[in-house]
Design an enzyme around this catalytic site. Sequence first.
Site, PDB file in Angstrom:
ATOM      1  CE  LYS A 162     -28.784  26.739 -21.201  1.00 54.53           C
ATOM      2  NZ  LYS A 162     -28.629  25.922 -19.997  1.00 54.53           N
ATOM      3  NE  ARG A 172     -19.254  21.383 -17.621  1.00 50.44           N
ATOM      4  CZ  ARG A 172     -20.041  20.737 -16.755  1.00 50.44           C
ATOM      5  NH1 ARG A 172     -19.748  19.503 -16.368  1.00 50.44           N
ATOM      6  NH2 ARG A 172     -21.102  21.323 -16.249  1.00 50.44           N
TER       7      ARG A 172
HETATM    8  N1  BES Z   1     -24.839  28.625 -18.785  1.00 44.16           N
HETATM    9  C1  BES Z   1     -25.314  27.417 -18.218  1.00 44.16           C
HETATM   10  C2  BES Z   1     -25.424  27.498 -16.697  1.00 44.16           C
HETATM   11  C3  BES Z   1     -26.593  28.259 -16.165  1.00 44.16           C
HETATM   12  C4  BES Z   1     -27.889  27.848 -16.392  1.00 44.16           C
HETATM   13  C5  BES Z   1     -26.377  29.358 -15.364  1.00 44.16           C
HETATM   14  C6  BES Z   1     -28.943  28.548 -15.856  1.00 44.16           C
HETATM   15  C7  BES Z   1     -27.425  30.051 -14.804  1.00 44.16           C
HETATM   16  C8  BES Z   1     -28.718  29.646 -15.052  1.00 44.16           C
HETATM   17  C9  BES Z   1     -24.382  26.262 -18.555  1.00 44.16           C
HETATM   18  O1  BES Z   1     -23.787  26.320 -19.798  1.00 44.16           O
HETATM   19  C10 BES Z   1     -25.203  25.027 -18.512  1.00 44.16           C
HETATM   20  O2  BES Z   1     -26.079  24.910 -19.334  1.00 44.16           O
HETATM   21  N2  BES Z   1     -24.901  24.142 -17.599  1.00 44.16           N
HETATM   22  C11 BES Z   1     -25.646  22.937 -17.449  1.00 44.16           C
HETATM   23  C12 BES Z   1     -24.675  21.809 -17.236  1.00 44.16           C
HETATM   24  C13 BES Z   1     -25.314  20.460 -17.232  1.00 44.16           C
HETATM   25  C14 BES Z   1     -25.775  20.092 -18.622  1.00 44.16           C
HETATM   26  C15 BES Z   1     -24.326  19.448 -16.725  1.00 44.16           C
HETATM   27  C16 BES Z   1     -26.554  23.107 -16.225  1.00 44.16           C
HETATM   28  O3  BES Z   1     -26.101  23.679 -15.233  1.00 44.16           O
HETATM   29  O4  BES Z   1     -27.714  22.713 -16.295  1.00 44.16           O
HETATM   30 MN    MN Z   2     -25.031  25.463 -21.296  1.00 44.55          MN
END
Ligand code: BES
Ligand code: MN
Length: 495
Positions: free
Chosen positions: A279, A353
Site C-alpha cells: 500500500k 477475502r
Molecule cells: N483492508 C483493505 C480495505 C480497506 C482499505 C478498507 C482502505 C478501508 C480503507 C483491504 O484488504 C484491501 O486492501 N482491499 C483492496 C482490494 C483491492 C486490491 C482489490 C482495496 O480495496 O483497495
Molecule cells: Mn488489503
Amino acid sequence: MEFSIKSGSPEKQRSGCVVVGVFEGRKLSAAAQAIDAASKQYLGEVLRRGDLEGKLGGTLMLHNVPQIPADRVLLVGLGRERDFNETSYRAALAAAMRALRSTGASEVNICLTDVPLKRRDIGWKVEHAVLAVKEGAYRFDRLKSKPPEAKRALRKVTLHVTKRAEIAEGEIALERGQAIAEGITLAKDLGNLPGNICTPTYLAEQAQDLGKRHGLKVEVLDRKDIEKLGMNCFLAVAQGSVQPPKLITIEYQGGKRDAPPVALVGKGITFDTGGISIKPSAEMDEMKFDMCGAASVMGTLKAIALMRLPLNVVGVIPATENMPDGAAIKPGDIVTTMSGQTVEILNTDAEGRLILCDALTYVEKFKPSAVVDIATLTAAMVIALGHVATGLFSNSDPLARELLAAGENAWDRAWHMPLWDDYQDALKSNFADIPNIGSRAGGSITAACFLSRFTKGYPWAHLDIAGTAWKSGAEKGATGRPVSMLVHFLSKRAV
Ligand code: BES
Ligand code: MN
Ligand code: ZN
C-alpha cells in the site's frame, strides 16, 4: 458510571447539571418549560438575549438558575422541531456530552428523552441516551505516558422519562443499552490498539479472557492445526509475517443444546500492509483497524452474554497480519482453499477475502442457521457509501431484510447492495478456478462475489464495514460498528 431512570420534575433535581432541550426559534422542550416556570421565566429571558438559537448541537451552560437546586442547567439546541429525527437526537446528546466534559459535574440529569421522536418509543430513546453518553465519555488514552488532564468524571447519570408508566420500559432499555455499550467499548478498544500490541496472539488471549469472564467456550487453533484443516488460503496470507496466525472460535450457548447457531465471522487482519502489492504510505497506520470485523464479533458476543440472549451464537475469527517478506505470497501464486477451489492471488492486498473464504468453509462444521461475516473488506465500499451506511450483501433476501431492519432499529444502518450473477463474470482466471480480484469497477461487489463462492451451503450475509468501522482525521478512532446492529439482529432472532 451508574445509570438510572426517573420520572418527572426536572426543576427539582439536586445534581451537578440538568440537561434540557431547546428547538430552533427558542422553543422550549417540556423539561425546559418546567425549569422555565420554576425559575420565573429565567430561561426565556436568557434566550431572548440571543445566546442560543436552538440550532442543532448548540449549547449554553447556565449557572445558579433562580429557584433551581441543580448547580447548572445545560440548554442543548435540538434544531428545527419538524426535522427532529434519530440523528438529531444522537447529535444533541453528543453536544451535551461535549459541554459537560469541560465542567466539574459528576452527577447529571438528562431530560432529552421527553422530546417526541417519530416512530420511536421511550425504550429506544433510553437505549440511545446510554449509547451517546458512553460514546461521549469514551477515551483511549491508556498508551499515553500521562493521561491527559480530565475534569471530574461523570459518575451518575439519571435519564428522565415523562410518565411513571414509562419507568419499567426505560429500565429494560437501560440494561440493553449498557450491554450494547460494553460490547461497543470492547470493539473500540481492540480496534484502537496498534498493530504492535494487538497481534493475532493478543486477539486470541483477549478472546480467552472474554470466555473466562462470560462463560463462553473459546478455542484457539495454531498454524499446525490450521494446516491440518487445509486452510491454505488463510495460511498463504500469514506466511509473510513473523506473527503466527490464530483461528479463534468463541461459542455462546444461550439456546437449546442442539439448536443450530448463528455464526459470525470477523476479518482479523491485525495489520494490512498490502503485502507484496504494498500500500502507499499515506494513512497506512489506519490499517491497524483492519481487524475491526473481528473486534465487532467479540464485542457482540460480550453484549449478548451480558444480556443472556436465549440463542446459540458462534464467533469465528481468522487472525493474521498481511506483511511483505521473503516468504510472502507473490502476485500470481495459486493456492488451494479449504473448499478445494483454487485461487490465483493476483493482488496480495486483497487478503481479507483470502482469510475469510477458508473461515466461511470452516463454519460449515457448526451447521449454522445463518452466517454473517463482518469485514473491512474494500476501499471501494467507502467510495460507494461513505461513512454512514455499512454495505450489506446476501444470498438470502429474508436474512438481508432482518439485518436491514436491525440496523434501522439500532440506528447503525446498512444499505443493501446487489449480488447479481451478472457481477460474477468479473471473476475469471486463466490458471486457477478463480482470481482473488475482479475489475476495479464495482470492487466491493466483486469482493462479495468472491466470498459467495464459499457460502453456498447456508443463508449468508456479508457486511463490508470499510467505511463505518473507524473515523479518520482529528477524531481518528474505532466506532464499534456494527456491534449494535448485530446485537439487535440476534435479539430479534432470540424471541
Ligand atoms: N483492508 C483493505 C480495505 C480497506 C482499505 C478498507 C482502505 C478501508 C480503507 C483491504 O484488504 C484491501 O486492501 N482491499 C483492496 C482490494 C483491492 C486490491 C482489490 C482495496 O480495496 O483497495
Ligand atoms: Mn488489503
Ligand atoms: Zn485488509
